[in-house]
Design an enzyme around this catalytic site. Sequence first.
Site, PDB file in Angstrom:
ATOM      1  N   LYS A 156     130.891 -27.830 -45.171  1.00 20.45           N
ATOM      2  CA  LYS A 156     130.419 -26.542 -45.697  1.00 20.45           C
ATOM      3  C   LYS A 156     131.332 -25.399 -45.265  1.00 20.45           C
ATOM      4  O   LYS A 156     131.548 -24.458 -46.024  1.00 20.45           O
ATOM      5  CB  LYS A 156     128.988 -26.269 -45.216  1.00 20.45           C
ATOM      6  CG  LYS A 156     127.945 -27.002 -46.035  1.00 20.45           C
ATOM      7  CD  LYS A 156     126.598 -26.335 -45.914  1.00 20.45           C
ATOM      8  CE  LYS A 156     125.587 -26.973 -46.836  1.00 20.45           C
ATOM      9  NZ  LYS A 156     124.288 -26.314 -46.789  1.00 20.45           N
TER      10      LYS A 156
ATOM     11  N   LYS B  30     128.243 -36.283 -52.700  1.00 21.52           N
ATOM     12  CA  LYS B  30     126.771 -36.288 -52.669  1.00 21.52           C
ATOM     13  C   LYS B  30     126.219 -35.275 -53.686  1.00 21.52           C
ATOM     14  O   LYS B  30     126.737 -34.159 -53.782  1.00 21.52           O
ATOM     15  CB  LYS B  30     126.328 -35.895 -51.249  1.00 21.52           C
ATOM     16  CG  LYS B  30     124.834 -35.761 -51.056  1.00 21.52           C
ATOM     17  CD  LYS B  30     124.535 -35.247 -49.656  1.00 21.52           C
ATOM     18  CE  LYS B  30     124.471 -33.739 -49.591  1.00 21.52           C
ATOM     19  NZ  LYS B  30     123.128 -33.170 -49.672  1.00 21.52           N
TER      20      LYS B  30
ATOM     21  N   LYS C 252     122.251 -29.352 -54.226  1.00 27.45           N
ATOM     22  CA  LYS C 252     121.752 -28.162 -54.938  1.00 27.45           C
ATOM     23  C   LYS C 252     122.817 -27.099 -55.056  1.00 27.45           C
ATOM     24  O   LYS C 252     122.859 -26.356 -56.015  1.00 27.45           O
ATOM     25  CB  LYS C 252     120.597 -27.531 -54.148  1.00 27.45           C
ATOM     26  CG  LYS C 252     119.293 -28.230 -54.265  1.00 27.45           C
ATOM     27  CD  LYS C 252     118.243 -27.419 -53.520  1.00 27.45           C
ATOM     28  CE  LYS C 252     117.592 -28.261 -52.452  1.00 27.45           C
ATOM     29  NZ  LYS C 252     118.146 -28.078 -51.115  1.00 27.45           N
TER      30      LYS C 252
HETATM   31  N1  AQP Z   1     122.187 -36.604 -52.886  1.00 24.00           N
HETATM   32  C1  AQP Z   1     121.137 -36.941 -52.151  1.00 24.00           C
HETATM   33  N2  AQP Z   1     120.675 -38.197 -52.116  1.00 24.00           N
HETATM   34  C2  AQP Z   1     119.586 -38.551 -51.383  1.00 24.00           C
HETATM   35  N3  AQP Z   1     118.891 -37.657 -50.629  1.00 24.00           N
HETATM   36  C3  AQP Z   1     119.322 -36.377 -50.643  1.00 24.00           C
HETATM   37  N4  AQP Z   1     118.874 -35.269 -50.026  1.00 24.00           N
HETATM   38  C4  AQP Z   1     119.650 -34.219 -50.359  1.00 24.00           C
HETATM   39  N5  AQP Z   1     120.610 -34.599 -51.183  1.00 24.00           N
HETATM   40  C5  AQP Z   1     120.441 -35.942 -51.382  1.00 24.00           C
HETATM   41  C6  AQP Z   1     117.719 -35.252 -49.133  1.00 24.00           C
HETATM   42  O1  AQP Z   1     116.844 -34.221 -49.599  1.00 24.00           O
HETATM   43  C7  AQP Z   1     116.256 -33.573 -48.489  1.00 24.00           C
HETATM   44  C8  AQP Z   1     116.479 -32.091 -48.587  1.00 24.00           C
HETATM   45  O2  AQP Z   1     117.862 -31.809 -48.423  1.00 24.00           O
HETATM   46  P1  AQP Z   1     118.553 -30.428 -48.695  1.00 24.00           P
HETATM   47  O3  AQP Z   1     117.563 -29.378 -48.955  1.00 24.00           O
HETATM   48  O4  AQP Z   1     119.613 -30.182 -47.667  1.00 24.00           O
HETATM   49  O5  AQP Z   1     119.228 -30.791 -50.098  1.00 24.00           O
HETATM   50  P2  AQP Z   1     120.663 -30.559 -50.723  1.00 24.00           P
HETATM   51  O6  AQP Z   1     120.579 -30.785 -52.183  1.00 24.00           O
HETATM   52  O7  AQP Z   1     121.681 -31.344 -49.994  1.00 24.00           O
HETATM   53  O8  AQP Z   1     120.798 -29.004 -50.481  1.00 24.00           O
HETATM   54  P3  AQP Z   1     122.025 -28.073 -50.432  1.00 24.00           P
HETATM   55  O9  AQP Z   1     121.486 -26.699 -50.303  1.00 24.00           O
HETATM   56  O10 AQP Z   1     122.932 -28.309 -51.577  1.00 24.00           O
HETATM   57  O11 AQP Z   1     122.726 -28.510 -49.141  1.00 24.00           O
HETATM   58  P4  AQP Z   1     124.136 -29.200 -48.989  1.00 24.00           P
HETATM   59  O12 AQP Z   1     125.118 -28.258 -49.559  1.00 24.00           O
HETATM   60  O13 AQP Z   1     124.214 -29.356 -47.505  1.00 24.00           O
HETATM   61  O14 AQP Z   1     124.151 -30.506 -49.670  1.00 24.00           O
HETATM   62  C9  AQP Z   1     116.865 -34.192 -47.234  1.00 24.00           C
HETATM   63  O15 AQP Z   1     116.005 -35.203 -46.731  1.00 24.00           O
HETATM   64  C10 AQP Z   1     118.133 -34.810 -47.736  1.00 24.00           C
HETATM   65  O16 AQP Z   1     118.534 -35.921 -46.952  1.00 24.00           O
END
Ligand code: AQP
Length: 328
Positions: free
Chosen positions: A112, A193, A196
């Site tokens: 990040k 991955k 969001k």
């Molecule tokens: N791609 C994924 N596959 C499986 N599980 C996932 N999680 C997130 N992405 C995946 C799981 O969802 C929960 C909430 O995680 P989060 O709010 O950090 O989700 P995100 O989409 O990863 O959000 P952001 O804001 O985009 O964060 P970054 O940029 O860090 O990826 C968790 O249990 C997570 O494991």
Amino acid sequence: MKARVLSGVQPSGSLHIGNYLGALKNWAEIQTQYESIFCIVDLHAVTVYQDPKELLGKIRETAALFIAAGIDPKESSIVVQSSISGHSELAWLLTCVTPLGWLQRMTQFKAKAEQQETVGSGLLQYPVLMAADILLYQANIVPVGDDQAQHLELTRDIAQRFNSLYGETFTMPATRLPAVGARIMGLDDPTQKMSKSATGAGHAIGLLDEPKTIQKKIARATTDSEPAVNSERMGPGIVNLFTIGHACDASITKESVTGMRYGDFKKRIAEAVIARLEPIQKRFREITSDAAYIDQVLTTGRDRVLPLAADTVRKTKQAMGLYVQGIG
Ligand code: AQP
């Protein structure tokens, strides 16, 4: 007494199928076996800039999606992180026992930080706040996607260090990954991955995407130059679509898709995703038609867990020798 489960989602954008398969689906399945607390972790979301005009709406939308995905507010406490001051308070106390090097080697921080022009210190502290979320409720089990496994290890390291410095204060939490869907990848780039915060239009399947949009995104998903599915030699794009499809509909198996031309395979996956999301979207519309309902759920959740949070903060301060009112 039931073991306690804690997990959370950032209201940092629109929830996607990775959040559902990696987290929410699993939470809904296990909630009755445990005392469950599910958080909308807004303090984590603001470690990168969030538009203040949109954040509150995202918090309510995330709470509504928890319920639409099957989290029952009667069974589980649904809580907004910033509504309980113990999260921030405990995070500071834990910061004081966390070596800088432990935080600097977190892969999510490194990834990040590379995307930001200036890196806020909140981004570095992110895993300490996550440790505070978990330890505040003395959680036994933390169901998360695979991307959070390293943060969970760090949580255990922090708890262990605190316990050895100040005496047994925190329960040691265990990580629980879903059997299928622990790491869903971006449709546009199956090496990244699904997230969001990624901006590409074809990156993620939103939980609230229309069927046509889902069909289009899956049809355009990156695959490889093979003509048809070969279950012995699936490229990363096909593996990802297969994982999503199988997690949405267990009748999608390697045998059932072998030999399918990519166009037909993608149609089958899209059908399964649309069918899985349809009842969630219907329930979401029902929930959000009652403007007061979500706030009631969030107030009830907070009131239920507040005494536990206050108790842990008090114990932690006492263990460190800090001033606690009423105790000499
Ligand atoms: N791609 C994924 N596959 C499986 N599980 C996932 N999680 C997130 N992405 C995946 C799981 O969802 C929960 C909430 O995680 P989060 O709010 O950090 O989700 P995100 O989409 O990863 O959000 P952001 O804001 O985009 O964060 P970054 O940029 O860090 O990826 C968790 O249990 C997570 O494991």
